[in-house]
Write an enzyme that holds these catalytic residues in place. Sequence first.
Site, short mmCIF file in Angstrom:
data_model
loop_
_atom_site.label_atom_id
_atom_site.label_comp_id
_atom_site.label_asym_id
_atom_site.label_seq_id
_atom_site.Cartn_x
_atom_site.Cartn_y
_atom_site.Cartn_z
N ASP B 89 3.48 -17.52 6.22
CA ASP B 89 2.56 -18.02 7.22
C ASP B 89 2.45 -19.52 7.06
OD1 ASP B 89 1.00 -18.40 5.08
OD2 ASP B 89 -0.56 -16.99 5.64
N ASP B 271 0.95 -7.30 9.32
CA ASP B 271 0.67 -7.57 7.91
C ASP B 271 -0.83 -7.45 7.72
OD1 ASP B 271 -0.11 -10.30 9.08
OD2 ASP B 271 -0.69 -10.50 6.98
N CYS B 309 2.68 13.05 -0.03
CA CYS B 309 3.25 11.71 -0.28
C CYS B 309 4.37 11.77 -1.32
CB CYS B 309 2.14 10.79 -0.76
SG CYS B 309 2.70 9.13 -1.23
N CYS B 311 5.44 8.99 -3.02
CA CYS B 311 5.43 7.73 -3.78
C CYS B 311 5.56 8.01 -5.27
CB CYS B 311 4.19 6.91 -3.46
SG CYS B 311 2.74 7.27 -4.48
N CYS B 314 2.33 9.64 -6.69
CA CYS B 314 2.09 11.03 -6.27
C CYS B 314 3.13 12.00 -6.83
CB CYS B 314 2.02 11.12 -4.75
SG CYS B 314 0.51 10.40 -4.09
N HIS B 340 0.54 3.25 -4.28
CA HIS B 340 0.38 4.35 -3.33
C HIS B 340 0.05 3.85 -1.94
CE1 HIS B 340 -0.82 8.11 -1.48
NE2 HIS B 340 -1.89 7.47 -1.05
#
Lengths: 376, 376
Positions: B89, B271, B309, B311, B314, B340
């Site tokens: 940015d 974002d 999930c 991930c 998880c 996560h």
Amino acid sequence: MFRLISREGKARLGEYTTPHGTIETPVFMNVGTQAAIKGGLSATDLKTIGCQIELSNTYHLHLRPTDTLVKRMGGLHRFMGWDGPILTDSGGFQIFSLASLRRIREEGVYFSSHIDGRKLFMGPEESMRIQANLGSDVAMAFDECVGIPAERAYVQESSERTIRWLARCKEALEKYNAEEDAVNPGQVLWGINQGAVFHDIRVENMKRIAELDLAGYAIGGLAVGETHQEMYDTIEVVEEHMPADRPRYLMGVGTPGNIIESVARGVDFFDCVMPARNGRHGHLYTKNGIINIKNEKYAEDALPIDPECGCPVCRKYTRAYLRHLFKAEEALALRFAVTHNLFFYNSLMAEIRASLRDGSFEQFRGRYSKTLDQRI
Amino acid sequence: MFRLISREGKARLGEYTTPHGTIETPVFMNVGTQAAIKGGLSATDLKTIGCQIELSNTYHLHLRPTDTLVKRMGGLHRFMGWDGPILTDSGGFQIFSLASLRRIREEGVYFSSHIDGRKLFMGPEESMRIQANLGSDVAMAFDECVGIPAERAYVQESSERTIRWLARCKEALEKYNAEEDAVNPGQVLWGINQGAVFHDIRVENMKRIAELDLAGYAIGGLAVGETHQEMYDTIEVVEEHMPADRPRYLMGVGTPGNIIESVARGVDFFDCVMPARNGRHGHLYTKNGIINIKNEKYAEDALPIDPECGCPVCRKYTRAYLRHLFKAEEALALRFAVTHNLFFYNSLMAEIRASLRDGSFEQFRGRYSKTLDQRI
């Protein structure tokens, strides 16, 4: 359970087998006090950095989340996702260093929780109960860790009581292992030698606890105020009376130099919070000594922390980036620093073992025993 | 650089190619403000959790470690060890939200550093210089982000100035890209639409900046105090005037529901710091809504955070363990929670893309647009 493979002088190369795998010794145990490694490392990371055995804390886990909860969740291995060997200390050291309002009696210790002041009691049976609930592979004896300097008369009295406690620990753990719902029925007890820096008390204590024929023996109550030389002298005196066919564990020690010197005196197991704590302060180990990564001189340094290191941080990131993370107070700074320092310790032990294997330990000791502890 | 693959209503499936790889859109950009992900995640972890593009911050990196240092270290990609696309940015938003003693002039903004109060100046050329030094793939225009509510007259004046600044940004970046030692000569500029919630100012602004024929366009100045409905209305009004063959980026947004609703209105890039910040407070996303892992009811819960999930957290750890880590204030709690939540956001975008691929986006929207934001 312990197999002595070879010796060089008093230094020993060995193997120790637990219900969760075999450990090559000498070994450094990676500390996960509250079932987690400081700096945000996971159980998976422990594998990556070469950890062979993890150490957790009876006192802390008893208070939070409680050992009964951990048992209901399937034991500490399942709870924290670590399937390798675990050793738990007995809680004794934390009761004497963290808790307040302590009263020591024959039955055990009355104290207040350091978290909420709640009144609690722990004796040999309670410590074994907690460790049985956690289901570690090695349970440590419940002992009193006397600070140094200490009065001879008090050390004598404390040593006698700790021996009586040890017999109760042994009996309690045998009982708990026989229970139908035992988390880890192969859990074994290691005794702890005490006696401050009084050599005759240390020797008498060691002879008496050796008679109990335990699976391993620790030297406790060191690195609590004595000089390095007093520590080494005490190890030498005690070691002669430690059973050669059992592992020896020097509790809470120490610097890389301390470890090399203690291996030279016959020690097999070590643990210490120092590499993680130093890491969190930006003090990082290298083969040339300890650097402070926050130092201005690393601001544009494109080298890894230690060019000789194969850790996940050194393989990919520069000193400049790590320094930036520390200055910007990013959590990643702590994780990277602890990862590197623990990898360094685990690699140091692997190099010690390699040197014992090919008979070059004394050469390794001569080269690194002093230099690794230097701040550069 | 942008390829529109298909549409469902106004929702778009696309591809955006940068010097560091091609991104499938709609996409969520993972935020590494100071060249590091909050919670202790590394660039390697970003790959693991499905991040396609990382977002870093011009203002923060200019102050520390400085963009000139980053350039000397080979640019931001090398500095932080991330070889995928990076968007930076412009610093405008932070100057208006963090820095103090601001004076806005035609040439740019005079302000004081939030770190040490040092007096600084940033205008379009300075922002582009910094972003060129960082070598991101997408540089954002230097703009003024006006808070909401705002006076119409001020918004009008600010919008005009921001358009003049944009032309200067374009000219500056073309010059920097032509320099021999440019870090990333393929760096492109995206313009930013402003105008608060005044639809006519927004539209006029959008038409004017579209004439500059930039590589992408963002809608800025939203999620700063207006209602969700005002935000959606503004997107709808602006979207009609955004070039269809360029990517659209809704800055700083938002909840999973916000994202689904904005995709439905033609947005491609997002974002937000929310998933990482929520994670650090123990608020974790699941397909049924947001849970607070610190809640007592998870103390002995053997399920993963979200049973659906995939991930790394998880797949291996229980709610009970994660709750313990939070209660014990272990750094690992934050790392697991952020891992996560970012994985959840990246997976959400992958599911949105899959639904666009097979024409079931509206069905997906109907099922998840409201429920994912609920606290359960």
